[in-house]
Design an enzyme around this catalytic site. Structure first.
Site, PDB file in Angstrom:
ATOM      1  N   ASN B 128      -8.238   3.212 -12.827  1.00 56.52           N
ATOM      2  CA  ASN B 128      -8.499   2.514 -11.567  1.00 56.52           C
ATOM      3  C   ASN B 128      -7.290   1.674 -11.179  1.00 56.52           C
ATOM      4  OD1 ASN B 128      -9.426   1.075  -9.382  1.00 56.52           O
ATOM      5  ND2 ASN B 128     -10.848  -0.205 -10.545  1.00 56.52           N
ATOM      6  N   ASP B 243       0.673  -3.398  -3.290  1.00 59.51           N
ATOM      7  CA  ASP B 243       1.239  -2.079  -3.031  1.00 59.51           C
ATOM      8  C   ASP B 243       1.690  -2.005  -1.564  1.00 59.51           C
ATOM      9  OD1 ASP B 243      -1.627  -0.001  -2.228  1.00 59.51           O
ATOM     10  OD2 ASP B 243      -1.465  -2.184  -2.189  1.00 59.51           O
ATOM     11  N   ASP B 244       0.973  -2.705  -0.715  1.00 62.77           N
ATOM     12  CA  ASP B 244       1.319  -2.682   0.708  1.00 62.77           C
ATOM     13  C   ASP B 244       2.596  -3.470   0.996  1.00 62.77           C
ATOM     14  OD1 ASP B 244      -1.471  -4.902   1.657  1.00 62.77           O
ATOM     15  OD2 ASP B 244      -0.027  -4.989   0.015  1.00 62.77           O
TER      16      ASP B 244
END
Lengths: 330, 330
Positions: B128, B243-244
């Site tokens: 995950n 991550d963005d």
């Protein structure tokens, strides 16, 4: 000659050469030192658009614009607006296109009320023509032109923002007044605004022109305008209208893209009711809109096709006047 | 051989040649006629973006997008959102990144409720990870990716418009959630939104990132993401966040321009309170924003500099929902 020189005793030559080269080296070191001291202090996280740097002549041409404002029979409005526009950030110069044929320009009064933030040039015209403002004025030094009607007040914030947008879209007319054409089944075009049907695709509206009476565009387009077919000038002179539609045709044809980029103004006002002259502007003539539809169709003939393209991009300034303009309910 | 032919009587040769050339000419005329009949009917005023044309495979790749939606512990929201998103115009395919490790994908149920407008692929993950959604999926066929968080509902109108904007700015992240970094005198960066001070120039606010949880971007950036320094992956895995932000660094570094273009959403909703799972999303963690500031500073180290650039361009759709959004008081 050089060989004759060489005939001198070697030791004497040696010392002279040594002195000479020493002087040269010292001079070079001094020059290098001076250059190093003059280097700008570059930091990694410096924001782009270094607007606080002292401007050289070449920076000015790229980082500032020239206001061209044509005026007829509304000198009171002109002077009122000049007080405002002469102080807009990034303004390089003002060119007033004086269509009051035979009247003296208010140059004495202007000078007596100096000093002024920027030079203002009054260009006396010989004939009262709408297209006088589209001349390639020799006084124009900047890449960008801001063209304003002499009854339109746009806030400094709007202009500063729209100028920054133009710098990102320099081949477009970046301005505050969007208009469109629509096609009808007969092939005849109509000119208008929001009241016309939306062009037949997607949802929402589209615009295909941005009027030059409140817009930034590249000064190169004034050069290009001098090379248009005679029929274009004849049309503008016949109608005393449509110079802005012609410019949009020119730009669209040149870029193959929508001619304009619409920037939604926060504060734009029409001051024509404020004039003492009683003169109220060409767009009040009964035939004004019909004339503009007529112009669209004539220009399609002259250009042998319809070059205008649609856009539905509306640009606003993020977080101005306040952050509520983008804060979402998420 | 030819010369031997020529030895036949001239008159006979003449007739054969005449017949032969006649046949050839007739065949050519027929072919030309057929080609002319097949030519498309081009009208001058045809609108660009011919969206009603039947799509070939290559047109689809350019004229449609792939939705990538990562999901964890909110399958009820996922399915609710898929009912909406599967029907968005110009959608090519949906890729669901299944972060529910060990749980079966709802494929049977999905298929039993078919047919569906587009293919939906469930990509089962083994760990995950937040960055699972940034893989270069082989199922991805389009140039454009639409990435959505599994709790975010954006209207079809907003998505159709934003996609058209992305097509005009394909190297940018075009989306609905703007954020920014600011610099402090110590050199340490902070991450935030409207609540932070405005960056130190001009007026209004600026943004330097557009979050990928509700945005379009070029699929090539997923390829590029596979080639980032290991430290970037380690950072994202350590924080299960950012991550963005990393994607915005990547894009800004690649283009040398602001990474994102902000499109103001008309209707965007966060549905997390509607989930039955009780799971409420990473951004509710106490340390969420502090983590993101931490990430900005770490990424500046990894990238050896701050590549993010500011923009204050906010794009809205002209005349949608209604013309009042641009009609001015002039």
């Amino acid at each position: 000659r050089y060989f004759q020189f060489c005939k001198l005793p070697g030791r004497v030559m040696g010392i002279r050469l040594l002195r000479f080269t020493s002087v040269v080296i010292i001079v070079l070191l001094l020059v290098a030192g001076a250059l190093t001291a003059l280097l700008p202090n570059i930091k990694d996280d410096k924001m782009p658009n270094l607007r606080r740097e002292p401007k050289t002549q070449s920076q000015s041409a790229l980082d500032s614009f020239t206001l061209i404002m044509q005026t007829y029979n509304r000198t009171d409005l002109l002077l009122k607006l000049l007080n405002h526009y002469q102080a807009i950030p990034h303004l390089h110069k003002v060119i007033v296109v004086w269509n009051n044929i035979g009247d003296k320009i208010p140059e004495e009064m202007w000078n007596s009320l100096g000093p002024h933030p920027v030079p203002v040039v009054f260009k006396v015209q010989t004939v009262n023509r709408m297209r006088n403002r589209l001349q390639n004025f020799p006084e124009l030094e900047t890449k960008a032109v801001l063209m304003m009607d002499d009854d339109t007040l746009v806030s400094a914030h709007d202009l500063a923002f729209a100028f920054s947008v133009w710098q990102q879209f320099p081949e477009h007319i970046v301005g505050f007044v969007p208009r469109k054409h629509i096609s009808t089944p007969s092939g005849v075009y109509s000119y208008g605004s929001f009241e016309l049907q939306n062009p037949a695709f997607g949802n929402g509206d589209q615009y295909s022109m941005v009027l030059i009476g409140a817009a930034f565009f590249h000064s190169g387009y004034l050069e290009d305008f001098q090379r248009q077919p005679e029929a274009v000038y004849a049309l503008i002179d016949e109608t005393q209208n449509c110079d802005d539609i012609a410019m949009n045709f020119l730009v669209a044809k040149h870029t193959g893209k929508p001619s304009g980029v619409f920037v939604k103004p926060v504060d734009i006002r029409n001051l024509e009711k404020d004039t003492n002259s009683g003169y109220s502007g060409m767009w009040h003539r009964a035939e004004h809109l019909l004339q503009r539809s007529y112009c669209v169709n004539k220009l399609v003939n002259i250009y042998d096709g319809m070059p205008l393209k649609y856009s539905n991009i509306m640009i606003s300034q993020f977080g101005f006047p306040n952050y509520a303009n983008h804060k979402n309910k998420m």
